[in-house]
Design a protein around this motif. Structure first.
Motif, PDB file in Angstrom:
ATOM      1  N   GLU A 173      42.289  39.353  42.580  1.00  0.00           N
ATOM      2  CA  GLU A 173      41.036  38.945  41.956  1.00  0.00           C
ATOM      3  C   GLU A 173      41.296  38.540  40.505  1.00  0.00           C
ATOM      4  O   GLU A 173      42.100  39.161  39.819  1.00  0.00           O
ATOM      5  CB  GLU A 173      40.007  40.077  41.993  1.00  0.00           C
ATOM      6  N   PHE A 174      40.600  37.482  40.057  1.00  0.00           N
ATOM      7  CA  PHE A 174      40.707  36.986  38.695  1.00  0.00           C
ATOM      8  C   PHE A 174      39.308  36.916  38.094  1.00  0.00           C
ATOM      9  O   PHE A 174      38.397  36.365  38.717  1.00  0.00           O
ATOM     10  CB  PHE A 174      41.336  35.587  38.653  1.00  0.00           C
ATOM     11  N   GLN A 175      39.167  37.468  36.887  1.00  0.00           N
ATOM     12  CA  GLN A 175      37.902  37.378  36.182  1.00  0.00           C
ATOM     13  C   GLN A 175      38.122  37.637  34.700  1.00  0.00           C
ATOM     14  O   GLN A 175      39.142  38.206  34.303  1.00  0.00           O
ATOM     15  CB  GLN A 175      36.889  38.387  36.738  1.00  0.00           C
ATOM     16  N   ASP A 176      37.166  37.190  33.903  1.00  0.00           N
ATOM     17  CA  ASP A 176      37.180  37.441  32.472  1.00  0.00           C
ATOM     18  C   ASP A 176      36.248  38.623  32.218  1.00  0.00           C
ATOM     19  O   ASP A 176      35.031  38.479  32.202  1.00  0.00           O
ATOM     20  CB  ASP A 176      36.711  36.199  31.708  1.00  0.00           C
ATOM     21  N   SER A 177      36.826  39.794  32.033  1.00  0.00           N
ATOM     22  CA  SER A 177      36.027  41.000  31.877  1.00  0.00           C
ATOM     23  C   SER A 177      35.346  41.081  30.521  1.00  0.00           C
ATOM     24  O   SER A 177      34.477  41.921  30.327  1.00  0.00           O
ATOM     25  CB  SER A 177      36.910  42.233  32.073  1.00  0.00           C
ATOM     26  N   ARG A 186      38.755  35.005  43.852  1.00  0.00           N
ATOM     27  CA  ARG A 186      39.490  35.890  44.757  1.00  0.00           C
ATOM     28  C   ARG A 186      40.483  35.083  45.581  1.00  0.00           C
ATOM     29  O   ARG A 186      40.163  33.976  46.038  1.00  0.00           O
ATOM     30  CB  ARG A 186      38.537  36.657  45.673  1.00  0.00           C
ATOM     31  N   ILE A 187      41.658  35.656  45.774  1.00  0.00           N
ATOM     32  CA  ILE A 187      42.703  35.038  46.582  1.00  0.00           C
ATOM     33  C   ILE A 187      42.880  35.878  47.842  1.00  0.00           C
ATOM     34  O   ILE A 187      43.092  37.101  47.768  1.00  0.00           O
ATOM     35  CB  ILE A 187      44.034  34.929  45.816  1.00  0.00           C
ATOM     36  N   TYR A 188      42.782  35.234  49.007  1.00  0.00           N
ATOM     37  CA  TYR A 188      42.993  35.893  50.297  1.00  0.00           C
ATOM     38  C   TYR A 188      44.287  35.372  50.914  1.00  0.00           C
ATOM     39  O   TYR A 188      44.601  34.175  50.812  1.00  0.00           O
ATOM     40  CB  TYR A 188      41.827  35.615  51.247  1.00  0.00           C
ATOM     41  N   GLU A 189      45.015  36.259  51.547  1.00  0.00           N
ATOM     42  CA  GLU A 189      46.224  35.867  52.266  1.00  0.00           C
ATOM     43  C   GLU A 189      45.881  35.573  53.714  1.00  0.00           C
ATOM     44  O   GLU A 189      45.182  36.357  54.376  1.00  0.00           O
ATOM     45  CB  GLU A 189      47.265  36.977  52.178  1.00  0.00           C
ATOM     46  N   ASN A 190      46.353  34.447  54.190  1.00  0.00           N
ATOM     47  CA  ASN A 190      46.093  34.035  55.568  1.00  0.00           C
ATOM     48  C   ASN A 190      47.060  34.738  56.503  1.00  0.00           C
ATOM     49  O   ASN A 190      48.280  34.559  56.394  1.00  0.00           O
ATOM     50  CB  ASN A 190      46.227  32.513  55.678  1.00  0.00           C
TER      51      ASN A 190
END
Length: 531
Positions: A286-290, A242-246
């Motif tokens: 979000e990044f994942q291998d589904s 997961r990438i969050y923006e500050n």
């Protein structure tokens, strides 16, 4: 998402092939310096190796005689003067990179899995340590003092973890390994706990200032900030990155956090911490291998923060996935059938470095195709046939040629040749005069066995010459030395008084043959008496 279509790889330059690999012992972890000119690698025997990434040679080797345990992490200081090494024997060692001397060494009560130096100071002595089975702590390497950071909020909101029956001797509660990192300037520490929460901690007052709930409530394994401090990467056990923006200001994060807290005086306790956390971080991607639902190993950002890279944690495969921040998969790199141990993206160039389970460091780079064609400046090379449409005035006697646009550069302005232009890759500052970018490599002498072999071969060469080898010197009919039997000319053979001669060319041999066949011309005798 992994099932999203792969975007056009021509939109960016990405690594494609293994350009080279580095081999020296069994390497376990790696870290680039700020400019990417030096690569530090920690080995299983306790040695820390500094590679010159330009020449791919070893510039330094740090070996602590008191420690032979495997190194778990390496970290550079901001300008490369110091390097922090954590080992499996519960030790932290701080080294002077230029002198190659150990500055200090302390021993913890738990094995440090990761240690990071304070990012603001050029020669820091404060570091953030993530032990194996206890809470993260702030360690002062000069005094040896340790401050345990909270990993759970309390109802009172003071940020101190509740008492537990099972405690370590340092008073910290037993938890699964937790990850933590400084923000860009070290104002705050972001801690990921086993309950799927991100705690924003003021490490000076040792208080939790905000809480961010991660979807899934899974254990957070990795937490990394981008170089510019605008994005935060979270890797959880639910197989999702997961990438969050500050949302806080990068330069004065603590001041911005105080302002956000003052606006929420009507709330108290954990609810206030959650409200503050919502003002600090927001979920971006979000990044994942589904399909395969793979776990991720050592994810990180690229140097400019535009790309995200993660390695597969499956055993027996060496796969590296590269996404853009929008969530599109741009590249999948497949290496040898070895598991990935560590991963790093070069700070400046599109180069990825990975560490395999066998201890080799693989360097992934772009596969450039050389084009040696030479064309005129106005010539355009076409990949396929195209229908040419001529201009209306192309064959006129006086065609209307577009006027060249004038340059906006003021030619009368003085040119600055002393100042340094800020590098856009580094958002905080330009090149520092005190920054260490290169280290002089020490020449490595040959082993004594190899030197003995060289001496023995030269002595055998001299003996063979005395016994009439093709390289021997033969006497001619006139008492002169004949070198025509030697296939080499003008090269020193290593023996006294003997030189190898280079083999003459075919043209020289033909001229010599013509001289032999052609009889010598007799001199016409004149009537004058000879002296």
């Amino acid at each position: 998402m992994m099932d999203a279509p792969i975007i056009d790889p021509l939109q960016g330059v990405f690594p494609e092939i293994i350009e080279e690999y580095l081999e020296s012992g069994i390497m376990k972890c790696i870290a680039f310096n700020r400019r990417g000119t030096l690569l530090a690698a920690g080995c299983a025997d306790g040695t820390c190796i500094i590679w010159d990434f330009g020449t791919r040679g070893i510039a330094r080797e740090f070996k602590d005689d008191d420690s032979v345990a495997s190194i778990t992490s390496v970290c550079w200081s901001k300008y490369g003067h110091r390097i922090l090494v954590s080992a499996a024997d519960k030790s932290l060692s701080l080294w002077d990179v230029v002198r190659g001397e150990k500055i200090t060494r302390i021993t913890l009560q738990q094995t440090p899995l990761q240690a990071r130096l304070y990012p603001r100071s050029t020669t820091p002595s404060i570091c953030l340590v993530c032990p194996l089975s206890s809470a993260p702590m702030i360690v002062d390497l000069e005094t040896g003092s340790m401050t345990v950071l909270p990993v759970l909020p309390t109802e009172g909101g003071n940020g101190v973890a509740p008492p537990s029956k099972n405690k370590f001797s340092d008073g910290s509660a037993p938890f699964t390994p937790t990850s933590a990192c400084f923000n860009k300037y070290g104002d705050l520490v972001y801690v990921g706990n086993s309950k799927g929460e991100i705690l924003i901690v003021d490490h000076r007052s040792v208080q939790v200032r905000g809480i961010v709930l991660v979807p899934g409530n899974a254990v957070i394994k990795n937490i990394v900030f981008s170089r510019n401090g605008q994005y935060l990467l979270i890797n959880s056990t639910d197989r999702t990155i997961r990438i969050y923006e500050n949302l806080l200001p990068v330069n004065n994060a603590l001041t911005g956090l105080d302002e956000a807290t003052n606006d929420l005086n009507d709330l108290e306790g954990v609810e206030k911490l959650k409200a503050v956390g919502a003002l600090c971080l927001t979920l971006f991607r979000e990044f994942q291998d589904s399909v395969t639902r793979v776990h991720w190993k050592a994810p990180c950002f690229s140097g400019d923060g535009e790309w995200v890279v993660g390695g597969s944690a499956n055993k027996g495969e060496h796969k590296i996935y590269i996404w853009d921040r929008a969530g599109h998969l741009v590249k999948i790199l497949e290496g040898p059938k070895e598991a990935i141990v560590d991963l790093a993206w070069h700070p400046v160039n599109p180069v990825v470095v990975s560490v395999s389970l066998s201890g080799l460091v693989y360097i992934w780079a772009k596969d450039f195709t050389e084009n040696w064609s030479a064309f005129a400046p106005d010539f355009k090379e076409l990949e396929e046939n195209e229908e040419y449409v001529e201009r209306e005035d192309e064959f006129d006697l006086n065609p209307e040629i577009e006027k060249v646009k004038g340059s906006d550069v003021n030619e009368d302005e003085d040119v600055d040749i002393d100042g340094l232009e800020n590098d856009s890759t580094f958002s905080d500052s330009d090149l520092s005069g005190d920054e260490i970018c290169f280290l002089p490599a020490d020449p490595i002498p040959d082993a004594p066995e190899q030197q003995d072999k060289c001496v023995g071969s030269s002595s055998k060469l001299g003996e063979s010459n005395q016994s009439g080898s093709p390289l021997s010197v033969e006497a001619g009919q006139n008492g002169q030395v004949n070198h025509e039997s030697s296939p080499f000319e003008g090269e020193d053979t290593g023996t006294t008084g003997l030189k190898r001669r280079r083999k003459p060319s075919e043209k020289v041999l033909e001229q010599q043959a013509e001289k032999v066949k052609k009889p010598p011309q007799k001199m016409k005798q004149s009537g004058k008496p000879q002296n």
